[in-house]
Design an enzyme around this catalytic site. Structure first.
Site: not given
Ligand code: GLA
Length: 595
Positions: A157, A233
């Site tokens: 991210e 995700e």
């Molecule tokens: C983001 C991050 C993950 C995690 C989620 C929340 O998407 O990429 O590593 O921190 O948020 O659980």
């Protein structure tokens, strides 16, 4: 061959939709990996996704750990044996509610590292050295070499953090140069700024979200028309912070969102399929404002995540709801879910031995330093634990307030050995009315770190205190003693045994106390350790640190104790209680209590 085209993924020429779920090997004991992985199959998944936390594997510069819970190679073998494919997201940064987002604390003490997650030469050199170690271990597991790893992520991210595309290119080239030949991808939020900051030309872009799949994929398509849709995700649950409400997500609502993703023809990775536990001092923290890093929110020890497979590997309502959705997209019948390990009988355990932390501080001190102003944990060479800062206030004078700057994260304050208050970051950061009767008073601050921020501009924070003032006057001349916590239980403590609980209770005003008791077990099993009436601290079973508890705050009020930590016969239970407890009795329970 695994291929990516605008139409979708394919493996050896056949179209492939990935039904993946996240399981972090570093949050589950290795003895339990096979059961958790079989549960993923039973849920209807065909792929497992994991991050790799750099800080777990390189706890100190060039000291590497790939054993036990850090045995990535063994984990990847286990995923293959379970009949699953794998996706790996190999750091340097992982977020994941994990201490410092996976970046080692010692980067913050390294004068050559001036900035993180960008093309800072010192930072890149440390990343390259880590990749030299990690990537050769990962490469043989790729599908191109007879393994099961389908694709590998670049950073994590990055669009939520920075704009240094050259940094992402450096990482991608570093992966390629060290033998990663499966597709590389990035993952980001579906909004324009995330995608324009975090993606790389020619590398698959995936998106992360918890709902409104149709909108999210439309956002992706607008900016990346050639990338097939994958939700890297799908947040089907969430995590908790100390002092906040326990967060859950309705199983049917989550199942509907999953169905929407799959109806769009997309691939999915459930975040999390099985969450596990933030053992030891590995829990990270958030800040209320990711842009300024303001208002610190430490993450609890459980990473159950309200995931379909719960913290001890059991079936949940969400599991059944998801299975009903996923089975529509799988061939043949799904394996049946299996029961987790049996539970120990519930009941109280009295902790009959104790020793005051201050009485054994010398024995536990990792480093000691004198400095004009208080040194940070990083300068003292520890990642986590406690630092006792000692100085003097000249007198006679007062009363005046005693205040701290840069508190991270919590401090017990003593004046001439007497407790005068507990300070907390973003809470009360001063003790009022501190008077010095004689020529000086001794001031002590016992500062605890509660996990480094893992997301946003607050990343890369130092622990400790930076300055202490009495009224407007800066106090100079400090001694700092650092105690690292989180590894094995301190050995050879001079335990004091007493016959009754009351007699065993050292004066709460005398500061933090280690308590010890024994669990007599016929057959190892899972259990939950509850600490009713206790305050805040750390728990160890047979030398393994379960993590932090904060009974006084919650929402989590029982720590998961996985069966592999126990043995038939006598087991050692040690608690470091920081705030004080009247009756040192804990309870083994057969149900979780996440709040
Ligand atoms: C983001 C991050 C993950 C995690 C989620 C929340 O998407 O990429 O590593 O921190 O948020 O659980």
């Amino acid at each position: 061959m695994f291929r990516i085209s605008p139409e979708g993924f394919s493996l050896d020429g056949r179209p492939l939709r990935l039904l993946s779920g996240a399981l972090h090997y570093f949050r589950v004991l290795p003895e339990q990996w096979p059961q958790r992985l079989r549960m993923m199959r039973a849920l209807g998944l065909d792929t497992v996704e994991t991050y790799v936390p750099w800080n777990l594997h390189e706890p100190r510069p060039q000291e590497y750990d790939f054993a036990g819970i850090a045995d990535l190679d063994r984990f990847l073998h286990a995923t293959r044996e379970a009949g699953l494919r794998a996706i790996v997201r190999p750091s340097p940064y992982i977020c994941a509610e994990w201490e410092n987002g996976g970046l080692p604390w010692w980067l913050l003490a390294d004068p050559e590292v001036r900035a993180l997650r960008c093309q800072d030469p010192g930072y890149l050199a440390r990343v390259d050295r880590w990749y030299d170690r990690l990537i050769p271990l990962l490469a043989p597991h790729q599908v191109t070499r007879g393994g099961n790893v389908l694709m590998v992520q670049v950073e994590n991210e990055y669009g939520s953090y920075g704009t240094d595309t050259g940094y992402l290119e450096h990482l991608a080239a570093g992966l390629r140069g060290r033998g990663i030949d499966v597709p590389l991808f990035t993952s980001d939020g579906p909004d324009d700024f995330f995608l324009t900051g975090g993606t790389l030309p020619g590398r698959l872009a995936t998106v992360n979200f918890g709902s409104r799949a149709t909108e999210a994929f439309a956002g992706l398509r607008r900016l990346r028309p050639d990338d097939p849709a994958m939700c890297m995700e799908f947040w089907c649950g969430w995590f908790d912070h100390w002092g906040a409400e326990h967060v859950t997500r309705d199983p049917n609502d989550a199942a509907d969102s999953l169905a929407e993703i799959l109806a769009a023809g997309a691939s999915v990775n459930l975040y999390m399929a099985h969450g596990g536990t933030n053992f030891s001092t590995w829990a990270g923290a958030n800040t209320e404002d990711p842009a300024t890093g303001a208002r610190y929110l430490p993450t609890v020890t459980s990473y159950d995540y309200d995931a379909p497979i719960d913290e001890r590997g059991g079936v949940t309502e969400k599991f059944l709801a998801f299975r009903d959705v996923l089975r529509r997209y799988t061939d043949g019948p799904l394996p049946e879910p299996e029961s987790p390990a049996p539970l120990l009988p519930a009941g109280p355990v009295e902790l009959t031995q104790s020793v005051r932390l201050f009485d054994v501080l010398g024995q536990l001190t990792h480093t000691e330093m004198q400095a004009a102003e208080p040194p940070s944990f990083e300068e003292l060479g520890i990642g986590h634990g406690l630092v006792l800062y000692t100085s003097r206030i000249p007198g006679p004078r007062g009363p005046y307030p005693l205040s701290v700057h840069g508190l991270a994260d919590r401090a017990h304050v003593f004046v001439d050995g007497m407790p005068v208050g507990v300070l907390e970051r973003d809470g009360i950061e001063a003790v009022d009315g501190v008077r010095v009767a004689g020529t000086h008073a001794r001031v002590e601050l016992l500062v605890e770190s509660m996990g480094r921020v893992n997301y946003g501009a607050g990343l890369g924070e130092r622990k400790g205190v930076s300055r202490v003032l009495h009224t407007q006057q800066i106090l100079h001349g400090w001694n700092a003693r650092a105690v690292e916590l989180g590894h094995g239980t301190p050995d050879g403590l001079p335990w004091v045994t007493s016959s009754g609980a009351a007699g065993n209770t050292p004066d709460a005003r005398s500061g933090p106390v280690f308590h010890r008791g024994f669990l007599d077990v016929t057959e190892p099993g899972d259990t939950y350790l509850a600490l009713p009436g206790w305050g805040k601290g750390y728990a160890w079973v047979n030398g393994f640190c379960l993590g932090r508890y904060w009974e006084a705050k919650g929402p989590q009020r029982a720590l998961y104790v996985p069966w592999p930590l126990l043995r038939a016969g006598r087991n050692d239970l040690v608690i470091l209680e920081l705030d004080g407890v009247a009756h040192p009795v804990v309870e083994l329970r057969d149900v979780p209590d996440l709040g």
